[in-house]
Design a protein around this motif. Structure first.
Motif, PDB file in Angstrom:
ATOM      1  N   LYS A 175     -33.571  77.004 -39.667  1.00 16.17           N
ATOM      2  CA  LYS A 175     -33.413  77.983 -40.742  1.00 16.17           C
ATOM      3  C   LYS A 175     -33.211  77.315 -42.108  1.00 16.17           C
ATOM      4  O   LYS A 175     -32.805  77.951 -43.073  1.00 16.17           O
ATOM      5  N   GLY A 176     -33.447  76.011 -42.150  1.00 14.46           N
ATOM      6  CA  GLY A 176     -33.411  75.323 -43.430  1.00 14.46           C
ATOM      7  C   GLY A 176     -32.056  74.789 -43.855  1.00 14.46           C
ATOM      8  O   GLY A 176     -31.885  74.319 -44.979  1.00 14.46           O
ATOM      9  N   VAL A 177     -31.080  74.849 -42.964  1.00 15.36           N
ATOM     10  CA  VAL A 177     -29.750  74.325 -43.266  1.00 15.36           C
ATOM     11  C   VAL A 177     -29.707  72.847 -42.871  1.00 15.36           C
ATOM     12  O   VAL A 177     -30.211  72.464 -41.814  1.00 15.36           O
ATOM     13  N   ASN A 178     -29.087  72.034 -43.723  1.00 16.12           N
ATOM     14  CA  ASN A 178     -28.960  70.613 -43.411  1.00 16.12           C
ATOM     15  C   ASN A 178     -27.762  70.416 -42.482  1.00 16.12           C
ATOM     16  O   ASN A 178     -26.712  69.901 -42.871  1.00 16.12           O
ATOM     17  N   ALA A 179     -27.935  70.869 -41.241  1.00 17.58           N
ATOM     18  CA  ALA A 179     -26.861  70.761 -40.244  1.00 17.58           C
ATOM     19  C   ALA A 179     -26.895  69.384 -39.597  1.00 17.58           C
ATOM     20  O   ALA A 179     -27.939  68.719 -39.557  1.00 17.58           O
ATOM     21  N   ARG A 180     -25.733  68.968 -39.099  1.00 19.99           N
ATOM     22  CA  ARG A 180     -25.631  67.660 -38.430  1.00 19.99           C
ATOM     23  C   ARG A 180     -24.857  67.842 -37.125  1.00 19.99           C
ATOM     24  O   ARG A 180     -23.757  68.395 -37.112  1.00 19.99           O
ATOM     25  N   PHE A 181     -25.466  67.390 -36.040  1.00 15.97           N
ATOM     26  CA  PHE A 181     -24.837  67.466 -34.728  1.00 15.97           C
ATOM     27  C   PHE A 181     -23.834  66.321 -34.612  1.00 15.97           C
ATOM     28  O   PHE A 181     -24.207  65.143 -34.622  1.00 15.97           O
ATOM     29  N   VAL A 182     -22.546  66.676 -34.509  1.00 15.92           N
ATOM     30  CA  VAL A 182     -21.489  65.676 -34.386  1.00 15.92           C
ATOM     31  C   VAL A 182     -20.971  65.745 -32.955  1.00 15.92           C
ATOM     32  O   VAL A 182     -20.209  66.649 -32.598  1.00 15.92           O
ATOM     33  N   ASP A 183     -21.409  64.799 -32.139  1.00 16.29           N
ATOM     34  CA  ASP A 183     -21.094  64.807 -30.712  1.00 16.29           C
ATOM     35  C   ASP A 183     -19.883  63.917 -30.444  1.00 16.29           C
ATOM     36  O   ASP A 183     -19.994  62.690 -30.385  1.00 16.29           O
ATOM     37  N   LEU A 184     -18.724  64.549 -30.307  1.00 16.51           N
ATOM     38  CA  LEU A 184     -17.494  63.814 -30.025  1.00 16.51           C
ATOM     39  C   LEU A 184     -17.278  63.602 -28.529  1.00 16.51           C
ATOM     40  O   LEU A 184     -16.251  63.068 -28.121  1.00 16.51           O
ATOM     41  N   SER A 185     -18.255  64.028 -27.710  1.00 18.53           N
ATOM     42  CA  SER A 185     -18.064  64.019 -26.255  1.00 18.53           C
ATOM     43  C   SER A 185     -18.208  62.632 -25.634  1.00 18.53           C
ATOM     44  O   SER A 185     -17.957  62.463 -24.441  1.00 18.53           O
ATOM     45  N   GLY A 186     -18.642  61.644 -26.426  1.00 17.57           N
ATOM     46  CA  GLY A 186     -18.699  60.274 -25.928  1.00 17.57           C
ATOM     47  C   GLY A 186     -19.803  60.005 -24.934  1.00 17.57           C
ATOM     48  O   GLY A 186     -19.699  59.075 -24.136  1.00 17.57           O
ATOM     49  N   TRP A 187     -20.876  60.790 -24.998  1.00 21.21           N
ATOM     50  CA  TRP A 187     -21.972  60.629 -24.036  1.00 21.21           C
ATOM     51  C   TRP A 187     -22.582  59.220 -24.131  1.00 21.21           C
ATOM     52  O   TRP A 187     -23.027  58.782 -25.187  1.00 21.21           O
ATOM     53  N   MET A 188     -22.570  58.513 -23.020  1.00 15.40           N
ATOM     54  CA  MET A 188     -23.153  57.175 -22.888  1.00 15.40           C
ATOM     55  C   MET A 188     -22.485  56.133 -23.788  1.00 15.40           C
ATOM     56  O   MET A 188     -23.040  55.068 -24.032  1.00 15.40           O
ATOM     57  N   GLU A 189     -21.284  56.445 -24.280  1.00 15.46           N
ATOM     58  CA  GLU A 189     -20.554  55.483 -25.104  1.00 15.46           C
ATOM     59  C   GLU A 189     -19.550  54.725 -24.240  1.00 15.46           C
ATOM     60  O   GLU A 189     -18.815  55.329 -23.457  1.00 15.46           O
ATOM     61  N   THR A 190     -19.522  53.412 -24.382  1.00 18.91           N
ATOM     62  CA  THR A 190     -18.611  52.594 -23.586  1.00 18.91           C
ATOM     63  C   THR A 190     -17.353  52.214 -24.352  1.00 18.91           C
ATOM     64  O   THR A 190     -16.367  51.793 -23.752  1.00 18.91           O
ATOM     65  N   GLU A 191     -17.370  52.407 -25.661  1.00 17.48           N
ATOM     66  CA  GLU A 191     -16.215  52.048 -26.491  1.00 17.48           C
ATOM     67  C   GLU A 191     -15.050  52.992 -26.229  1.00 17.48           C
ATOM     68  O   GLU A 191     -15.234  54.203 -26.171  1.00 17.48           O
ATOM     69  N   GLN A 192     -13.858  52.438 -26.041  1.00 16.98           N
ATOM     70  CA  GLN A 192     -12.664  53.239 -25.788  1.00 16.98           C
ATOM     71  C   GLN A 192     -11.832  53.340 -27.075  1.00 16.98           C
ATOM     72  O   GLN A 192     -11.163  52.390 -27.468  1.00 16.98           O
ATOM     73  N   LEU A 193     -11.918  54.486 -27.730  1.00 15.55           N
ATOM     74  CA  LEU A 193     -11.203  54.700 -28.989  1.00 15.55           C
ATOM     75  C   LEU A 193     -10.125  55.764 -28.820  1.00 15.55           C
ATOM     76  O   LEU A 193     -10.225  56.621 -27.940  1.00 15.55           O
ATOM     77  N   SER A 194      -9.130  55.707 -29.675  1.00 19.02           N
ATOM     78  CA  SER A 194      -8.100  56.747 -29.674  1.00 19.02           C
ATOM     79  C   SER A 194      -8.677  58.033 -30.253  1.00 19.02           C
ATOM     80  O   SER A 194      -9.758  58.030 -30.877  1.00 19.02           O
ATOM     81  N   PHE A 195      -7.965  59.125 -30.053  1.00 19.31           N
ATOM     82  CA  PHE A 195      -8.392  60.439 -30.559  1.00 19.31           C
ATOM     83  C   PHE A 195      -8.702  60.365 -32.059  1.00 19.31           C
ATOM     84  O   PHE A 195      -9.784  60.743 -32.522  1.00 19.31           O
ATOM     85  N   ASP A 196      -7.759  59.848 -32.832  1.00 18.51           N
ATOM     86  CA  ASP A 196      -7.942  59.774 -34.284  1.00 18.51           C
ATOM     87  C   ASP A 196      -9.087  58.847 -34.659  1.00 18.51           C
ATOM     88  O   ASP A 196      -9.865  59.142 -35.585  1.00 18.51           O
ATOM     89  N   GLU A 197      -9.227  57.749 -33.935  1.00 18.30           N
ATOM     90  CA  GLU A 197     -10.303  56.799 -34.243  1.00 18.30           C
ATOM     91  C   GLU A 197     -11.674  57.417 -34.007  1.00 18.30           C
ATOM     92  O   GLU A 197     -12.622  57.168 -34.771  1.00 18.30           O
TER      93      GLU A 197
END
Length: 471
Positions: A162-184
């Motif tokens: 619809k023409g909005v400059n939306a950005r998908f922010v995936d906090l679910s950690g899919w395929m990420e191996t880095e272990q970060l704290s909630f705030d990080e």
């Protein structure tokens, strides 16, 4: 404090995404008004129940089937059904501009990735050196993440179409191996986002070192929402619900009799949470309260209504009752022990049993030889608790009784008329008061009543303390 808002959209609303587009995300907004907002989304209605277990009925979902460890492959059929259901949801949004092929590909990638992981875990545990129970919380976290990733990704695709400059922010950690704290995790994902030109669509689930599901269970979406608001310095948090925060339950007192609570404070929000009528998860409220970020509760279907604003400082100028809150399914546990008289440690000894079983009480009362605690727990847990108490206090008589709690709440109830009016209202309605709790802070009065008098008590208190007070 920033100029942006952080806004959370609930699962029932997300399932009516056409309304969300019209009333929350797009509507008649100018291009500039589309931005300086962060949108946190829940999974579509019913999806988290299917992934884990039904929140109320406890009907098995994928997680509960997998965790049985009984060599059953029923969870595999369940994950296939959820995949199919998610794709059906996608098809329903095709008319809103969703690229269904891309959306289905995303679902299948996540679902099949989780399926393969669970199969590998099952094989690993079959050798006997690894115990499934040690990995179940990780499984629960992984399954939970699918729901919010699905709804956030769909929303991002529709908005972009619809023409909005939306950005998908995936906090679910899919395929990420880095272990970060909630705030990080949050800081990492928001570090390079320009809120003035981008609209972040954020998963309500956050994969973090602490384990958000293990800490907050099903309340994690609001925890994510709150922490983003705090860490990004939002000027206001907004929760979009399917209803207003009103003076009473419209189903019990009548939709034409309740009124929207225009302003209240976090103290009142805490009282509501205690009764299971959460304006916001108490853990989420804590962070926003400490950061002094106002919270607004809005009705998705009435976008022009300002809703309810919750702040630290609001206090009604006049003494009044703002809401009649209530909770059924309460058990009163009365411990009568004449050896209690004159002892200073009886109460603390009794509470050790609550602590050991991680049971909290909603209210308590006492006299010279009796302590009564009111808890909201299943019968099995109640039996464990009373059995444990009886062992420590063999001479005590323990009475267990099903009751209901009805609470009169307001930011300022420091007036002599409130309590007697409430008592008379219940007496005139034929409601027997089994217990009464009133604090010196003058923000709430709790009445313990018979279960069968629950609805009658709510209606009587609302009429006499809210409706009649308007006249």
């Amino acid at each position: 404090m920033g100029i942006h808002t952080v806004e959370k959209i609930g699962g029932t609303s997300m399932s009516q995404f056409d309304k969300v587009l019209d009333n929350v995300l797009l509507g008649t907004r100018t291009k500039e008004a589309l931005y300086n907002r962060i949108i946190v989304v829940s999974a579509y209605s019913g999806i988290t129940n299917d992934l884990l277990e039904h929140k109320k009925s406890r009907k098995s979902g994928i997680y509960s089937l997998f965790s049985r460890d009984d060599d059953s492959w029923a969870w595999g059929d369940a994950i296939s059904r959820v995949s199919q259901y998610m794709c059906e949801i996608n098809k329903g949004f095709e008319g809103l501009g969703l690229d269904v092929i891309q959306a289905d590909r995303f679902v299948k990638e996540r679902i099949e990735g989780v399926r393969n992981c669970l199969l590998d875990l099952t094989r690993l545990c079959s050798f006997g050196h690894f115990q499934l129970s040690e990995h179940l919380m990780t499984v629960r976290e992984m399954l939970s993440a699918i729901g919010e990733a699905h709804s956030a990704h769909n929303s991002y695709l529709i908005l972009n179409a619809k023409g909005v400059n939306a950005r998908f922010v995936d906090l679910s950690g899919w395929m990420e191996t880095e272990q970060l704290s909630f705030d990080e995790v949050i800081k990492k994902h928001f570090n390079d986002i320009d809120l003035s030109t981008e609209l972040p669509i954020v998963t309500g689930y956050t994969k973090c070192k602490e384990g958000i599901m293990g800490t907050y269970d099903r309340g994690y979406t609001e925890i994510t929402f709150s922490r983003i608001a705090v860490l990004t310095g939002a000027r206001e948090g907004v929760i979009h619900k399917e209803y207003h925060l009103s003076s009473g339950d419209p189903n019990m007192v009548g939709a034409d009799k309740v009124e929207v609570i225009g302003d209240t404070n976090y103290d009142v929000a805490d009282q509501l949470s205690d009764l299971g009528m959460e304006a916001i998860h108490p853990g989420a409220a804590r962070g926003m309260r400490k950061a002094d970020i106002p919270l607004r509760i809005k009705n998705v279907f009435e976008p022009d209504h300002p809703g309810t604003l919750i702040t630290n400082t609001y206090k009604s100028e006049d003494a009044r009752v703002e809401i009649i809150a209530s909770r059924q399914g309460i058990t009163g546990i009365e411990v009568w022990d004449q050896d209690m008289v004159g002892r200073w440690d009886h109460d603390s000894e009794l509470l050790k049993h609550f602590t050991n079983l991680k049971i909290r009480y909603l209210a308590k009362d006492s006299n010279a030889n009796t302590l009564t605690h009111y808890v909201a727990e299943p019968l099995g847990r109640i039996k464990k608790l009373t059995s444990s108490i009886q062992q420590s206090f063999p001479n005590a008589d323990i009475l267990v009784k099903k009751v209901a709690l009805v609470s009169v709440i307001g930011t300022n109830m420091a007036d002599t008329w409130v309590l007697p009016t409430a008592v008379h209202a219940l007496a005139n309605a034929g409601v027997d008061i089994l217990g009464l709790h009133k604090c010196m802070r003058q923000v709430d009065i709790q009445f313990v009543v018979e279960e069968q008098d629950f609805q009658k008590a709510v209606a009587a208190l609302h009429k006499n303390l809210v409706e009649d007070a308007r006249k």
